[in-house]
Design a protein around this motif. Structure first.
Motif, PDB file in Angstrom:
ATOM      1  N   GLY A  26      -2.524  -8.255 -18.141  1.00  0.00           N
ATOM      2  CA  GLY A  26      -3.783  -7.524 -18.292  1.00  0.00           C
ATOM      3  C   GLY A  26      -4.201  -6.730 -17.084  1.00  0.00           C
ATOM      4  N   VAL A  27      -3.286  -6.505 -16.133  1.00  0.00           N
ATOM      5  CA  VAL A  27      -3.586  -5.723 -14.935  1.00  0.00           C
ATOM      6  C   VAL A  27      -2.467  -4.709 -14.721  1.00  0.00           C
ATOM      7  CG1 VAL A  27      -3.982  -5.772 -12.448  1.00  0.00           C
ATOM      8  CG2 VAL A  27      -4.839  -7.640 -13.876  1.00  0.00           C
ATOM      9  N   GLU A  28      -2.839  -3.477 -14.428  1.00  0.00           N
ATOM     10  CA  GLU A  28      -1.852  -2.419 -14.171  1.00  0.00           C
ATOM     11  C   GLU A  28      -2.168  -1.731 -12.848  1.00  0.00           C
ATOM     12  OE1 GLU A  28      -0.621   2.069 -15.746  1.00  0.00           O
ATOM     13  OE2 GLU A  28      -1.849   0.768 -17.031  1.00  0.00           O
ATOM     14  N   VAL A  29      -1.175  -1.662 -11.961  1.00  0.00           N
ATOM     15  CA  VAL A  29      -1.328  -0.872 -10.747  1.00  0.00           C
ATOM     16  C   VAL A  29      -1.096   0.585 -11.143  1.00  0.00           C
ATOM     17  CG1 VAL A  29      -0.566  -0.470  -8.388  1.00  0.00           C
ATOM     18  CG2 VAL A  29      -0.507  -2.789  -9.334  1.00  0.00           C
ATOM     19  N   ALA A  30      -2.206   1.300 -11.291  1.00  0.00           N
ATOM     20  CA  ALA A  30      -2.142   2.658 -11.849  1.00  0.00           C
ATOM     21  C   ALA A  30      -2.082   3.734 -10.786  1.00  0.00           C
ATOM     22  CB  ALA A  30      -3.359   2.897 -12.750  1.00  0.00           C
ATOM     23  N   ALA A  31      -2.478   3.404  -9.543  1.00  0.00           N
ATOM     24  CA  ALA A  31      -2.505   4.428  -8.490  1.00  0.00           C
ATOM     25  C   ALA A  31      -2.423   3.776  -7.124  1.00  0.00           C
ATOM     26  CB  ALA A  31      -3.779   5.259  -8.591  1.00  0.00           C
ATOM     27  N   ILE A  32      -1.900   4.529  -6.164  1.00  0.00           N
ATOM     28  CA  ILE A  32      -1.895   4.085  -4.780  1.00  0.00           C
ATOM     29  C   ILE A  32      -2.344   5.244  -3.902  1.00  0.00           C
ATOM     30  CG2 ILE A  32      -0.093   2.344  -5.056  1.00  0.00           C
ATOM     31  CD1 ILE A  32       1.862   4.353  -3.784  1.00  0.00           C
ATOM     32  N   MET A  33      -2.719   4.898  -2.673  1.00  0.00           N
ATOM     33  CA  MET A  33      -3.084   5.924  -1.698  1.00  0.00           C
ATOM     34  C   MET A  33      -2.582   5.510  -0.331  1.00  0.00           C
ATOM     35  SD  MET A  33      -6.856   7.234  -0.514  1.00  0.00           S
ATOM     36  CE  MET A  33      -7.059   7.544   1.253  1.00  0.00           C
ATOM     37  N   GLY A  34      -1.823   6.402   0.300  1.00  0.00           N
ATOM     38  CA  GLY A  34      -1.366   6.179   1.663  1.00  0.00           C
ATOM     39  C   GLY A  34      -2.108   7.073   2.625  1.00  0.00           C
ATOM     40  N   SER A  35      -1.677   7.057   3.872  1.00  0.00           N
ATOM     41  CA  SER A  35      -2.374   7.823   4.907  1.00  0.00           C
ATOM     42  C   SER A  35      -2.091   9.322   4.820  1.00  0.00           C
ATOM     43  CB  SER A  35      -1.969   7.309   6.289  1.00  0.00           C
ATOM     44  OG  SER A  35      -0.559   7.370   6.454  1.00  0.00           O
TER      45      SER A  35
END
Length: 385
Positions: A26-35
Motif C-alpha cells: 500500500g505504499v509507492e515511492v513515486a518520486a525522489i529529489m536530489g541536490s
C-alpha cells in the motif's frame, strides 16, 4: 490505492528509506529529489522511480504526492518540514528534527495543529528484541530500574581523511556524535523504560582537530582510502565532537551513563544498552540483534532468541520472520514505516502502547542534545527543562 511517497535526499539514508518503503504493502515511492537535476535523474533511473525533482517547491505542488520523507543534511530540515506541513503533506523526517530547540518547537507546534502524520526517524527502537525489552519493563519483569548504561560506537570517521558534511557544524549543528547517534541511544532508553532523563553532565573530545576534505565528493560510509597526493585534499578545522561521555540521572532516581564515538576502530555501528533492575538485568547489542541477554543473581543467565512465537504477544508483529531467520538494521526502518503508514491508512490506528515517534520526540531529543552541549561547555550538571 497506494500512498504515493516522495523521498528528498538520495544519499545513503535516502536509499535506506526507499528500500524499506518498497517492502510495504500500500505504499509507492513515486518520486525522489536530489541536490541537482543530474543526480535526481540518475538515481530515479537507477532505482526505477517514475518521477524526479530538483526543485522542492515544485515537488510539493505535485498533488499525487501524499507523504514526504526528508533525508537531507540537518540544516535543511526546518524549512523543508515547515513547507511540507503547510502544503498538506504527511511527513517523515530524519533526525535531528531541526538545528535548534526554537526551530524544533515551531515545527512541533505546526505539526500538532496540522492534523497530519509527522514522524521522526528513531528507527533503533524498532529492533524486535528492543520491543521485547520494553514489554518486559512494562510487565515488571526487571523490577525497579536503578541503573542504565550503554554506548553507540562507530568507526566511519576514524581517519583524518574521513570526511562528511556531518563534521561541519554549519550543516549538522553544534553537536555531531551526540546529536547523530547519541540521540538514538537516549530515545531508545526513554522509549524502552518509560523513564525520563532529568539531568546530564558531559565531556567531549575532538580527536581530529583538523580533517582532510577530499576535493572529490564522497558519500557516507563509502570506506574512503587515504590518498598519497596532498593536492587531493584541503585541511578543514573541526569544531564538532568525535567522542563523548555522558552521565545521566533519571526521574525515578536511577543513575546511568553512556558513551558515543565515531572514531572507535572496528565498531562499525554498535548500539549497546544495559538496564539493571531489582529482579534482573537485561542487555541488547545491535551487533547481535537477534539475541537479548538476561542476567540473574539467583539463577542461570538467559539468552532470548528472536522468535515471534516466543516473544510477548504484543511484540510479535515487530518480527516478520520466524526464529532463526535474522532481522536487523534495514528491518527497523520497515517496522517504523509500517507503523506510520498503517496509522495513515486507518486515521486512528494504535498498537498497544507502542506508537511511532513523532515531532514531540524530535523536540525532546533536541532539548537533551542542547543540554548536553551546554553541560560540556560549562563543565557542570544541567537540568532538563
Amino acid at each position: 490505492m497506494a500512498v504515493k511517497v516522495a523521498v528528498v535526499g538520495v544519499g545513503f539514508i535516502g536509499t535506506v528509506h526507499i528500500e524499506a518503503l518498497r517492502r510495504l504493502n500500500g505504499v509507492e515511492v513515486a518520486a525522489i529529489m536530489g541536490s541537482t537535476r543530474e543526480k535526481s535523474m540518475q538515481k530515479a533511473e537507477q532505482l526505477g522511480i517514475p518521477k524526479y525533482y530538483w526543485n522542492y517547491d515544485e515537488l510539493l505542488k505535485d498533488s499525487e504526492i501524499e507523504s514526504v520523507h526528508i533525508c537531507t543534511p540537518n540544516n535543511m530540515h526546518f524549512e523543508m518540514c515547515k513547507k511540507a506541513l503547510l502544503a498538506g503533506k504527511h511527513l517523515v523526517c530524519e533526525k535531528p528534527l531541526a538545528m535548534s530547540v526554537d526551530e524544533a518547537q515551531q515545527l512541533n507546534k505546526l505539526a500538532q495543529q496540522s492534523g497530519l502524520i509527522h514522524a521522526i526517524c528513531f528507527n533503533v527502537r524498532y529492533y524486535p528484541l528492543l520491543q521485547q525489552l520494553k514489554s518486559m519493563v512494562l510487565h515488571g519483569e526487571l523490577g525497579e530500574i536503578y541503573a542504565v548504561n550503554g554506548s553507540y560506537m562507530q568507526d566511519w570517521l576514524f581517519f583524518d581523511t574521513d570526511y562528511n558534511w556531518r563534521v561541519e557544524s554549519g550543516l549538522s549543528g553544534k553537536s555531531r556524535a551526540i546529536a547523530d547517534v547519541g540521540s538514538h541511544w537516549m530515545d531508545l532508553l526513554e522509549s524502552t523504560t518509560g523513564l525520563k532523563i532529568t539531568e546530564v553532565i558531559a565531556d567531549f573530545s575532538i580527536v581530529h582537530k583538523t580533517r582532510k576534505k577530499s576535493l572529490n565528493a564522497m558519500e557516507t560510509y563509502t570506506g574512503k582510502v587515504v590518498h598519497a597526493d596532498p593536492y587531493q585534499y584541503r585541511e578543514v578545522p573541526i569544531d564538532t565532537e568525535d567522542y563523548a561521555n555522558v552521565l545521566v540521572r533519571l526521574d525515578n532516581g536511577a543513575k546511568g551513563s553512556f558513551t558515543v564515538s565515531q572514531v572507535h576502530a572496528g565498531r562499525k555501528n554498535r548500539v549497546y544498552v544495559e538496564i539493571a533492575g531489582t529482579k534482573q538485568t537485561v542487555a541488547f547489542d545491535s551487533e547481535h540483534p537477534n539475541y537479548l541477554w538476561v542476567g540473574r543473581r539467583d539463577g542461570n543467565n538467559q539468552v532470548i532468541m528472536k522468535d515471534p512465537s516466543l516473544l510477548h504477544t504484543e511484540v510479535r508483529h515487530y518480527a516478520d520472520y520466524p526464529g532463526g531467520h535474522n532481522e536487523g538494521y534495514p528491518d527497523t526502518f520497515k517496522q517504523l514505516f509500517k507503523e506510520i503508514y498503517v496509522t495513515m491508512a486507518s486515521k486512528e490506528h494504535k498498537i498497544g502502547t507502542m506508537v511511532y515517534p513523532g515531532f514531540r520526540d524530535g523536540l525532546r531529543e533536541q532539548i537533551l542534545c542542547e543540554c548536553i552541549v551546554r553541560s560540556h561547555l560549562e563543565s557542570k550538571w544541567i537540568s532538563i527543562l
